[in-house]
Scaffold this motif. Structure first.
Motif, PDB file in Angstrom:
ATOM      1  N   PHE A 106      28.571  40.213  34.430  1.00  0.00           N
ATOM      2  CA  PHE A 106      28.289  40.575  35.918  1.00  0.00           C
ATOM      3  C   PHE A 106      29.415  40.807  36.912  1.00  0.00           C
ATOM      4  CE2 PHE A 106      24.033  38.371  36.533  1.00  0.00           C
ATOM      5  CZ  PHE A 106      23.102  39.116  35.570  1.00  0.00           C
TER       6      PHE A 106
ATOM      7  N   CYS B 153      33.415  38.683  32.667  1.00  0.00           N
ATOM      8  CA  CYS B 153      32.135  38.521  32.871  1.00  0.00           C
ATOM      9  C   CYS B 153      30.970  39.520  32.600  1.00  0.00           C
ATOM     10  CB  CYS B 153      31.785  38.201  34.594  1.00  0.00           C
ATOM     11  SG  CYS B 153      29.970  37.118  34.861  1.00  0.00           S
TER      12      CYS B 153
ATOM     13  N   CYS C 141      29.130  40.265  40.383  1.00  0.00           N
ATOM     14  CA  CYS C 141      28.471  39.878  41.616  1.00  0.00           C
ATOM     15  C   CYS C 141      29.161  40.440  42.953  1.00  0.00           C
ATOM     16  CB  CYS C 141      28.175  38.665  41.660  1.00  0.00           C
ATOM     17  SG  CYS C 141      27.169  38.184  40.244  1.00  0.00           S
TER      18      CYS C 141
ATOM     19  N   CYS D 193      30.874  37.253  44.274  1.00  0.00           N
ATOM     20  CA  CYS D 193      31.773  36.412  43.270  1.00  0.00           C
ATOM     21  C   CYS D 193      33.030  35.823  43.943  1.00  0.00           C
ATOM     22  CB  CYS D 193      32.080  37.307  42.122  1.00  0.00           C
ATOM     23  SG  CYS D 193      32.880  36.148  40.693  1.00  0.00           S
TER      24      CYS D 193
HETATM   25  S1  SF4 Z   1      29.283  35.074  40.461  1.00  0.00           S
HETATM   26 FE1  SF4 Z   1      31.344  35.876  39.249  1.00  0.00          FE
HETATM   27  S2  SF4 Z   1      31.439  34.793  37.380  1.00  0.00           S
HETATM   28 FE2  SF4 Z   1      29.309  34.280  38.351  1.00  0.00          FE
HETATM   29  S3  SF4 Z   1      27.982  35.817  37.347  1.00  0.00           S
HETATM   30 FE3  SF4 Z   1      28.692  36.763  39.147  1.00  0.00          FE
HETATM   31  S4  SF4 Z   1      30.371  37.933  38.640  1.00  0.00           S
HETATM   32 FE4  SF4 Z   1      30.072  36.504  37.103  1.00  0.00          FE
END
Ligand code: SF4
Length: 273
Positions: free
Chosen positions: A42, A40, A44, A47
């Motif tokens: 991101f 990814c 997060c 996540c």
């Molecule tokens: S929740 Fe997980 S998969 Fe979705 S954007 Fe964030 S890091 Fe990426």
């Protein structure tokens, strides 16, 4: 930069999972165009995949389209409300995104949706491919650069302004159903709420999904957590995040809907929240 890397998904891992019951989309069959290694742009803090294993913004070929079509076969005749591309990371990173969407729609005759963090939407090619979907949900968790760094932890070079501008551009080009999905980790100040209101007014989505993290977060990637549906009692190491209360979420959702006229939805929260 784009690279046509050798597909990294091992043949043994199915790229199709579920169906799962989504609080917003109904019965949803998941497609994972990323594969066994979470990937990814991101990382997060909430996540459900745990710490992202491969952080990148470059597109690549992860799972061949032929394998996805093959993995779909056991689920025929696909009696679900929607087929959703999400899985083990950011689906727009898959170079074959457009091909997957076209061929899955042709094979199943079901509506197809994509859950995306939107970090590649500045690229016209990605917007064009994504627009093949029937419904798209983009993530907007932050209203400042500091919040973006703290909550989404993006790879270098991603800015909130670019994200927001590209969401607005995609809205102008996309005729399907567009949702904005927002995870609320702490109650927002009035200034933060005002900033969010201005941003979503400009994006003009069809609906907004407000959520707060109520499920345990795996510390490491677990395939069974694909599609944000980890088990309630996982057998692996997890971390619990503190959600905002149901009352805070409802109050903010009501204000948001009244101020923008855009329908706001939140999932049913456990009684403990
Ligand atoms: S929740 Fe997980 S998969 Fe979705 S954007 Fe964030 S890091 Fe990426």
């Amino acid at each position: 930069m784009q690279s046509l890397a050798t597909p990294v998904s091992p043949e043994g891992v199915s790229s199709v999972y579920g169906p799962v019951t989504s609080w917003r989309y109904g019965r949803s069959l998941g497609i994972d165009p990323i594969g066994a290694i979470s990937t990814c742009s991101f990382d997060c803090v909430y996540c459900q995949l745990g710490e992202i294993e491969r952080k990148q913004r470059d597109r690549a070929l992860f799972v061949p389209t032929s394998k996805i079509l093959q993995d779909l076969q056991p689920f025929a005749p696909w009696q679900v409300d929607v087929i959703t591309l999400s899985g083990s990371g950011e689906p727009t990173l898959a170079l074959n995104l457009g091909e997957i969407l076209t061929q899955v729609k042709a094979l199943t005759s079901r509506p197809v949706g994509v859950l995306t963090n939107g970090t590649l939407l500045a690229e016209a090619t990605v917007r064009r491919e994504l627009a093949i979907a029937d419904q798209v949900a983009v993530k907007l968790d932050a209203v400042s650069a500091a919040m973006l760094r703290r909550v989404n932890r993006p790879v270098e070079g991603i800015t909130l302004d670019e994200l927001w501008q590209s969401f607005c551009q995609f809205r102008r080009e996309f005729a399907g159903r567009l949702s904005v999905q927002t995870m609320v980790l702490t109650p927002w100040s009035s200034a933060e709420q005002e900033q969010y209101l201005a941003m979503v007014r400009a994006i003009a989505p069809d609906e907004i999904h407000l959520n707060t993290p109520t499920r345990p977060r795996p510390l490491r990637h677990q395939l069974e957590a694909r599609g944000n549906h980890p088990p309630e009692q996982p057998e692996y190491a997890v971390r619990y995040l503190k959600p905002v209360s149901a009352a805070v979420l409802k109050e903010w959702g009501d204000r948001l809907q009244a101020a923008t006229g855009i329908p706001v939805y939140s999932p049913p929260l456990p009684p403990s929240v």
